[in-house]
Design a protein around this motif. Structure first.
Motif, short mmCIF file in Angstrom:
data_model
loop_
_atom_site.label_atom_id
_atom_site.label_comp_id
_atom_site.label_asym_id
_atom_site.label_seq_id
_atom_site.Cartn_x
_atom_site.Cartn_y
_atom_site.Cartn_z
N GLN A 1 -7.15 -28.79 23.79
CA GLN A 1 -8.06 -28.09 22.89
C GLN A 1 -7.25 -27.39 21.80
O GLN A 1 -6.31 -26.65 22.09
N VAL A 2 -7.61 -27.63 20.58
CA VAL A 2 -6.88 -27.06 19.45
C VAL A 2 -7.18 -25.56 19.36
O VAL A 2 -8.33 -25.12 19.45
N GLN A 3 -6.12 -24.80 19.18
CA GLN A 3 -6.27 -23.35 18.98
C GLN A 3 -5.48 -22.93 17.76
O GLN A 3 -4.33 -23.36 17.58
N LEU A 4 -6.09 -22.08 16.96
CA LEU A 4 -5.44 -21.48 15.80
C LEU A 4 -5.55 -19.98 15.96
O LEU A 4 -6.66 -19.46 16.05
N VAL A 5 -4.42 -19.30 15.98
CA VAL A 5 -4.42 -17.85 16.19
C VAL A 5 -3.70 -17.17 15.03
O VAL A 5 -2.48 -17.33 14.86
N GLU A 6 -4.47 -16.42 14.26
CA GLU A 6 -3.89 -15.71 13.12
C GLU A 6 -3.34 -14.35 13.55
O GLU A 6 -3.81 -13.75 14.53
N SER A 7 -2.35 -13.89 12.80
CA SER A 7 -1.80 -12.55 13.00
C SER A 7 -1.20 -12.08 11.69
O SER A 7 -1.03 -12.86 10.75
N GLY A 8 -0.87 -10.80 11.66
CA GLY A 8 -0.21 -10.26 10.47
C GLY A 8 -1.09 -9.48 9.54
O GLY A 8 -0.60 -8.90 8.56
N GLY A 9 -2.38 -9.46 9.79
CA GLY A 9 -3.27 -8.70 8.93
C GLY A 9 -3.06 -7.21 9.13
O GLY A 9 -2.38 -6.78 10.05
N GLY A 10 -3.64 -6.43 8.23
CA GLY A 10 -3.51 -4.98 8.32
C GLY A 10 -3.80 -4.35 6.98
O GLY A 10 -4.42 -4.96 6.11
N SER A 11 -3.33 -3.14 6.82
CA SER A 11 -3.54 -2.42 5.57
C SER A 11 -2.34 -2.57 4.65
O SER A 11 -1.20 -2.54 5.11
N VAL A 12 -2.63 -2.76 3.39
CA VAL A 12 -1.57 -2.88 2.39
C VAL A 12 -2.04 -2.18 1.13
O VAL A 12 -3.22 -2.20 0.79
N GLN A 13 -1.12 -1.54 0.45
CA GLN A 13 -1.47 -0.86 -0.80
C GLN A 13 -1.47 -1.84 -1.96
O GLN A 13 -0.82 -2.89 -1.90
N THR A 14 -2.19 -1.49 -2.97
CA THR A 14 -2.19 -2.29 -4.20
C THR A 14 -0.76 -2.50 -4.66
O THR A 14 0.02 -1.55 -4.71
N GLY A 15 -0.42 -3.74 -4.92
CA GLY A 15 0.94 -4.08 -5.34
C GLY A 15 1.86 -4.40 -4.19
O GLY A 15 2.99 -4.86 -4.40
N GLY A 16 1.39 -4.20 -2.97
CA GLY A 16 2.22 -4.42 -1.80
C GLY A 16 2.20 -5.86 -1.33
O GLY A 16 1.51 -6.72 -1.89
N SER A 17 2.97 -6.13 -0.28
CA SER A 17 3.11 -7.47 0.26
C SER A 17 2.74 -7.51 1.73
O SER A 17 2.85 -6.51 2.43
N LEU A 18 2.34 -8.70 2.16
CA LEU A 18 1.95 -8.90 3.56
C LEU A 18 2.14 -10.38 3.88
O LEU A 18 1.92 -11.23 3.02
#
Length: 129
Positions: A1-18
């Motif tokens: 069974q195919v699974q896709l698990v995202e991570s890394g989201g969160g809060s970032v300020q304008t102009g910031g990186s993620l």
């Protein structure tokens, strides 16, 4: 069974990186198309970037606040992990980001959601000023 698990989201300020990650498992296909989509509150899901695993060809959305030049999609095939590096976030871009994959050998890269069969649960990115 195919699974896709995202991570890394969160809060970032304008102009910031993620950087978002999407770990894929449960597949054996060789013709793989993967993409990132986002859905802002009250809006439809829209394609952000896509990549062909076999050719490395990428495609980015051409919005007014164009992601091309600010976002970078990449795929580590050895780790079966898709990435989205996002730089210079603009205000008002809070959204859920979804990873998608398709193994049916269709045209790729592609930004149309209907072209993808498998989807992750999403990770939220909140942009604050």
């Amino acid at each position: 069974q195919v699974q896709l698990v995202e991570s890394g989201g969160g809060s970032v300020q304008t102009g910031g990186s993620l950087r978002l990650s999407c770990a894929a498992s449960g597949y054996t296909a060789s013709r793989i198309c993967m993409g990132w989509f986002r859905q802002a509150p009250g809006k439809e899901r829209e394609g952000v970037a896509s990549i062909s695993a076999s050719t490395g060809t990428t495609r980015y959305a051409e919005y007014l606040d164009s992601v091309q030049g600010r976002f970078t999609i990449s795929l580590d095939s050895a780790k079966s992990t898709l990435y989205l590096e996002m730089d210079s976030h603009k205000p008002g871009q809070t959204a859920m980001y979804y990873c998608a994959a398709d193994f049916r050998g269709r045209s790729c890269p592609v930004l149309a959601a209907r072209q993808y069969y498998h989807w992750g649960q999403g990770t939220k990115v909140t942009v604050s000023s």
